[in-house]
Design an enzyme around this catalytic site. Structure first.
Site, PDB file in Angstrom:
ATOM      1  CG  ASP A  45      -0.351   0.023   2.532  1.00  0.00           C
ATOM      2  OD1 ASP A  45       0.885  -0.111   2.617  1.00  0.00           O
ATOM      3  OD2 ASP A  45      -1.090   0.166   3.530  1.00  0.00           O
ATOM      4  CB  SER A  46       4.598   1.692   0.018  1.00  0.00           C
ATOM      5  OG  SER A  46       4.859   0.538  -0.736  1.00  0.00           O
ATOM      6  CG  ASP A  84       0.263  -4.140   1.943  1.00  0.00           C
ATOM      7  OD1 ASP A  84       0.054  -4.939   2.877  1.00  0.00           O
ATOM      8  OD2 ASP A  84       1.043  -3.172   2.023  1.00  0.00           O
ATOM      9  CE  LYS A 114       3.065  -5.974   3.605  1.00  0.00           C
ATOM     10  NZ  LYS A 114       2.541  -4.956   4.548  1.00  0.00           N
ATOM     11  CD  GLU A 116       0.655  -1.748   7.811  1.00  0.00           C
ATOM     12  OE1 GLU A 116       0.446  -0.993   8.780  1.00  0.00           O
ATOM     13  OE2 GLU A 116       1.026  -1.340   6.703  1.00  0.00           O
ATOM     14  CD  GLU A 184       8.088  -1.064   7.546  1.00  0.00           C
ATOM     15  OE1 GLU A 184       7.011  -1.628   7.275  1.00  0.00           O
ATOM     16  OE2 GLU A 184       8.398   0.076   7.127  1.00  0.00           O
TER      17      GLU A 184
HETATM   18  O1  KIV Z   1       3.362  -1.085   1.653  1.00  0.00           O
HETATM   19  C1  KIV Z   1       4.514  -1.532   1.693  1.00  0.00           C
HETATM   20  O2  KIV Z   1       5.302  -1.423   0.747  1.00  0.00           O
HETATM   21  C2  KIV Z   1       4.916  -2.216   2.902  1.00  0.00           C
HETATM   22  C3  KIV Z   1       6.376  -2.193   3.210  1.00  0.00           C
HETATM   23  C4  KIV Z   1       6.779  -0.849   3.657  1.00  0.00           C
HETATM   24  C5  KIV Z   1       6.721  -3.182   4.213  1.00  0.00           C
HETATM   25  O3  KIV Z   1       4.108  -2.679   3.624  1.00  0.00           O
END
Ligand code: KIV
Length: 283
Positions: A45-46, A84, A114, A116, A184
């Site tokens: 989600d980056s 994500d 994924k 968090e 992380e």
């Molecule tokens: O969104 C992302 O790229 C991530 C990384 C920063 C671990 O979750």
């Protein structure tokens, strides 16, 4: 190369081979990463910051994630892809989490999702999603979606008590059925302790050298995203500078009338057709 599966990752861990993990958000980058032989791609989600220009990951939607996961899947058909779960796509309920994880698999063909966090609520989501037959990667330590609660975008687990809490979270997420965990932004000692105690692959980003694999955000490691660079990033190229220079040179050449060169960069027409065309224009 055939796409790697959870069995391949388990074997890599067994043999002490490092798992290579990078983020990608688009077709072209995914294609290059597959060609380079990375083992796993995260559509993080980056993308909110790297591609969409937001200051945080909070505004990223499920539709954004589906669209970018689809593009990455097209670019890397033979690479294990992790999609994500964006902010508020899993926090509300197990049902919501399963439905949204299912969208990433059904509409974008990701291999794993994924999410968090490390508490009981997250363990419940992990359990529900994996019971629906979807592979889940946990994400603990520096978790940007919990930015307010963890005191901002900064390293976690720097006191013995805080470190123990993250080690305990890893256990909870593993017991809930995660296939792997990403850790992380923690000191090396914490990454090492989690890895030594885990029965599943532990990937690290800014978690030291002992984890079973390493992740970096691709735009950081090729020097494209310069708004902010975390301490754990190594720059392997300065693509941002290369591109900016190319854009500058193009700008200059167009303004100077040096591009395009008609014999080199345009389509041909026979002299006869040109003559006939010019006559037609005069009529
Ligand atoms: O969104 C992302 O790229 C991530 C990384 C920063 C671990 O979750």
């Amino acid at each position: 190369m055939a796409k790697k599966t959870i069995n391949d990752f388990a074997q890599m861990v067994e043999k002490g081979e490092k798992i290579v993990y990078l983020t990608a958000y688009d077709y072209l980058t995914a294609k290059m990463q597959e060609k380079a032989g990375v083992d796993m791609i995260l559509v993080g989600d980056s993308l909110g910051m790297v591609c969409l220009g937001y200051d945080t990951t909070f505004p990223v939607t499920m539709d954004d994630m589906v669209r970018h996961c689809q593009a990455v899947r097209r670019g890397a058909p033979n690479t294990f892809i992790v999609g994500d779960m964006p902010y508020m796509s899993y926090q509300k309920s197990d049902e919501d989490a399963v439905a949204n994880a299912g969208r990433l698999v059904k509409e974008a063909l990701v291999d794993c999702i994924k999410l968090e966090g490390g508490g009981e609520m997250i363990a419940s989501r992990v359990k529900a999603i994996q019971q629906a037959g979807i592979l889940v990667m946990g994400h603990i330590g520096l978790t940007p979606q919990f930015m307010g609660q963890i005191g901002g975008y900064k390293a976690q687990g720097r006191s013995a008590a805080a470190a123990m809490k993250i080690v305990d979270q890893a256990k909870v997420i593993e017991e809930a059925g995660a296939f792997s965990i990403l850790v992380e932004g923690v000191p090396t000692a914490v990454g090492k302790a989690i890895t030594e105690r885990a029965g599943i692959p532990i990937l690290g980003i800014g978690a030291g050298s002992y984890t079973h694999g390493q992740l970096l955000i691709y735009a950081d490691m090729v020097g494209m995203y310069d708004n902010f660079t975390p301490k754990f990033v190594k720059k392997y190229a300065n693509v941002g500078e290369v591109l900016t220079n190319a854009f500058k040179e193009y700008t200059e050449e167009v303004r100077q009338g040096q591009f395009p060169v008609d014999d080199e960069h345009t389509y041909k027409m026979s002299d006869e057709e040109v003559k006939e065309f010019l006559v037609a224009l005069e009529k």
